[in-house]
Scaffold this active site. Structure first.
Site: not given
Length: 146
Positions: A78-80
């Site tokens: 989850q790079f967000t």
């Protein structure tokens, strides 16, 4: 490295309509990797997450770990988690690790979890994933590496 950890009754992740990871009781871990993260940070956070005592014992106290309850882990990249929303209305992701490095540390994190837990499932790095879960509690924690 940032982790959003949710204690779940069950969770699954789909890619293109196909289930690629599914667990029963355990932790759903959303993992974000920064450009400055290392294997040492990943190992420390995996160890910390897997040893957290957040399952209830017979007295109703959160005193049991994943190992104590036979829990499982689902890790989803989850790079967000590295979104910077301080300026304007469009998030900036400049703090997120580059894909090649982030994928390596994501895989390493999951491997470190396997040292503690028998069943560790994963999403697909970089894919558009649909995550389903039944949060248990709800009990959600944020862990960050150094």
């Amino acid at each position: 490295m940032k982790i959003v950890l949710q204690r779940v009754a069950h969770a699954s992740v789909r890619v293109d309509g196909v289930v690629v990871g599914r667990i029963g009781k355990g932790f759903l871990i959303f993992l974000g990797v920064a450009e400055t993260d290392t294997e040492a940070v990943a190992a420390r956070l995996a160890d910390k997450a897997c040893k957290l005592r957040i399952f209830e014992d017979e007295g109703g106290k959160t005193n049991l770990s994943l190992a104590d309850v036979g829990g499982e882990v689902l890790v989803v990249s989850q790079f967000t988690l590295y979104a910077d929303c301080r300026k304007g209305n469009r998030p900036s992701f400049v703090g997120a690790g580059k894909p090649e490095k982030a994928n390596c540390l994501y895989e390493y994190f999951a491997e470190c979890c396997r040292r503690h837990v028998t069943k560790v499932e994963q999403g697909v790095f970089g894919a558009n994933m649909k995550v389903e879960l039944l949060n248990d509690g709800p009990f959600t924690l944020l862990l960050e590496g150094e």
